[in-house]
Design a protein around this motif. Structure first.
Motif, PDB file in Angstrom:
ATOM      1  N   THR A 174       0.557  -1.089   5.206  1.00 37.11           N
ATOM      2  CA  THR A 174      -0.269  -2.204   5.675  1.00 37.11           C
ATOM      3  C   THR A 174      -0.431  -3.234   4.567  1.00 37.11           C
ATOM      4  OG1 THR A 174      -1.445  -0.734   7.183  1.00 37.11           O
ATOM      5  CG2 THR A 174      -2.505  -2.829   6.657  1.00 37.11           C
ATOM      6  N   LEU A 175      -0.688  -2.762   3.352  1.00 36.36           N
ATOM      7  CA  LEU A 175      -0.812  -3.686   2.220  1.00 36.36           C
ATOM      8  C   LEU A 175       0.515  -4.385   1.925  1.00 36.36           C
ATOM      9  CD1 LEU A 175      -3.150  -1.596  -0.115  1.00 36.36           C
ATOM     10  CD2 LEU A 175      -3.741  -3.612   1.259  1.00 36.36           C
ATOM     11  N   LEU A 176       1.636  -3.679   2.050  1.00 38.43           N
ATOM     12  CA  LEU A 176       2.952  -4.316   1.878  1.00 38.43           C
ATOM     13  C   LEU A 176       3.163  -5.415   2.921  1.00 38.43           C
ATOM     14  CD1 LEU A 176       5.299  -1.292   1.044  1.00 38.43           C
ATOM     15  CD2 LEU A 176       4.686  -3.195  -0.469  1.00 38.43           C
ATOM     16  N   GLY A 177       2.709  -5.171   4.143  1.00 36.62           N
ATOM     17  CA  GLY A 177       2.803  -6.194   5.187  1.00 36.62           C
ATOM     18  C   GLY A 177       1.989  -7.425   4.860  1.00 36.62           C
ATOM     19  N   VAL A 178       0.779  -7.220   4.314  1.00 40.63           N
ATOM     20  CA  VAL A 178      -0.072  -8.341   3.911  1.00 40.63           C
ATOM     21  C   VAL A 178       0.603  -9.134   2.795  1.00 40.63           C
ATOM     22  CG1 VAL A 178      -2.268  -8.949   2.811  1.00 40.63           C
ATOM     23  CG2 VAL A 178      -2.225  -7.281   4.669  1.00 40.63           C
TER      24      VAL A 178
END
Length: 189
Positions: A174-178
């Motif tokens: 999720t953080l990589l997506g952000v």
């Protein structure tokens, strides 16, 4: 998370996904091909030069009162699409929808125009559904699809975080997506 609550999330995720899958496939296909300039086209087009003694009016009802009898006179029984438009600079005036387009194209002489009647091919109709030009039913379904997609993604994250084995990896991705979104917005011009 209790197993009953988790099972409810899984059921809702499954039902929404199954219901909207056909629309998602159509949106994916039309969106990807549109990015490659594959837009479909016109299945049939008729053009008629017409005389309009008072020129082309601007008000929708006035244009409708002229256009419908002209279409019947020319043997064209197509109903007018939903979206009315008027382009003041070019003076193109008519209706546009996902099934077709009907409009006047002005000529040099103010009392003359060309009546265009176009019927879109199936692929172009799909593209126009994708772009929101298919009337209120598809607009509402498209809005519900967007909300369903958001729910499916959030419910997938909720379910993944509820399972200890997937929690850390889910948060990392999720953080990589952000980060990817932030970089894309920052570098995109």
């Amino acid at each position: 998370m209790k197993s009953r609550t988790r099972f409810l999330w899984i059921k809702l995720h499954t039902y929404f996904s199954c219901f909207f899958l056909p629309l998602a496939i159509m949106y994916l296909a039309t969106g990807m091909l549109h990015m490659m300039d594959v837009d479909g086209g016109v299945r049939s087009e008729k053009q008629f030069e017409v005389t309009l003694p008072d020129g082309i009016p601007e008000a929708e009802e006035d244009v409708r009162a002229i256009m419908l009898p002209l279409m019947r006179e020319k043997g064209q029984d197509m109903t007018l699409p939903a979206d009315y438009y008027y382009e003041p600079k070019e003076r193109y005036i008519g209706w546009y929808g996902y099934k077709g387009q009907v409009y006047f194209e002005p000529l040099a002489e103010p009392e003359k125009a060309i009546l265009h009647i176009k019927k879109h091919d199936l692929w172009h109709q799909f593209l126009l559904i994708h772009k929101g030009h298919a009337g209120p039913i598809f607009w509402v379904v498209g809005l519900l699809f967007g909300l369903s997609l958001l729910f499916s993604l959030v419910s997938g994250l909720v379910i993944a975080i509820a399972v200890p084995m997937f929690r850390r990896t889910s948060i990392v991705f999720t953080l990589l997506g952000v980060v990817a979104l932030t970089v894309g917005i920052t570098l995109g011009v």
